[in-house]
Design a protein around this motif. Structure first.
Motif, PDB file in Angstrom:
ATOM      1  N   GLU A  86       0.763  -1.226   0.036  1.00  0.00           N
ATOM      2  CA  GLU A  86       0.185  -0.075   0.099  1.00  0.00           C
ATOM      3  C   GLU A  86       1.045   1.207   0.108  1.00  0.00           C
ATOM      4  N   PRO A  87       0.448   2.276  -0.736  1.00  0.00           N
ATOM      5  CA  PRO A  87       1.190   3.419  -0.621  1.00  0.00           C
ATOM      6  C   PRO A  87       1.175   4.231   0.849  1.00  0.00           C
ATOM      7  N   GLN A  88       2.192   4.860   0.976  1.00  0.00           N
ATOM      8  CA  GLN A  88       2.423   5.436   2.369  1.00  0.00           C
ATOM      9  C   GLN A  88       2.324   6.861   2.123  1.00  0.00           C
ATOM     10  N   ALA A  89       1.799   7.675   2.966  1.00  0.00           N
ATOM     11  CA  ALA A  89       1.939   9.121   2.894  1.00  0.00           C
ATOM     12  C   ALA A  89       3.208   9.652   3.486  1.00  0.00           C
ATOM     13  N   VAL A  90       3.919  10.426   2.945  1.00  0.00           N
ATOM     14  CA  VAL A  90       5.187  11.352   3.137  1.00  0.00           C
ATOM     15  C   VAL A  90       4.816  12.837   3.206  1.00  0.00           C
ATOM     16  N   PHE A  91       5.065  13.301   4.516  1.00  0.00           N
ATOM     17  CA  PHE A  91       4.895  14.957   4.601  1.00  0.00           C
ATOM     18  C   PHE A  91       5.801  15.564   3.802  1.00  0.00           C
ATOM     19  N   ALA A  92       5.407  16.561   3.199  1.00  0.00           N
ATOM     20  CA  ALA A  92       6.266  17.388   2.324  1.00  0.00           C
ATOM     21  C   ALA A  92       7.724  17.861   2.578  1.00  0.00           C
ATOM     22  N   TRP A 151      10.093  14.910   2.440  1.00  0.00           N
ATOM     23  CA  TRP A 151      10.219  14.330   1.341  1.00  0.00           C
ATOM     24  C   TRP A 151      11.876  14.209   1.040  1.00  0.00           C
TER      25      TRP A 151
END
Length: 97
Positions: free
Chosen positions: A14-20, A23
């Motif tokens: 599953e894709p995981q969120a990365v805060f800007a 990055w």
């Protein structure tokens, strides 16, 4: 865990969120994911001991990351390394059992 795949370890598809603001650190992690130091191999299986920090520094230079920014990225990279080693150890322990 970080949306990355390895031959022996696949934490999540599953894709995981990365805060800007994370990055750039994540990009260095992604680029150095396969740059590990290993020990063993004699009577036991080889084991990862941590990232090869010389290679991490080389990637940071290739990405033209300023030296003052590199230092601030180290905490994030160390946290990722520690979490990855915990999962790798857990997975390899289960596979060897």
């Amino acid at each position: 865990m970080f949306g990355l795949r390895d031959v022996a370890v696949c934490w999540t598809s599953e894709p995981q969120a990365v805060f800007a603001h994370n990055w750039p650190t994540f990009q260095v992690w992604r680029d150095t994911w396969r740059q590990w130091r290993w020990i063993g191999g004699g009577l036991g299986a080889p084991m990862r001991t941590g990232l090869d920090w010389t290679q991490v520094e080389a990637v940071m230079r290739m990405r033209r990351i300023a030296p003052r920014v590199r230092a601030s990225m180290l905490d994030g990279l160390r946290a990722m390394e520690e979490a990855a080693l915990e999962v790798i150890f857990e997975v390899t322990t289960k596979q060897g059992a």
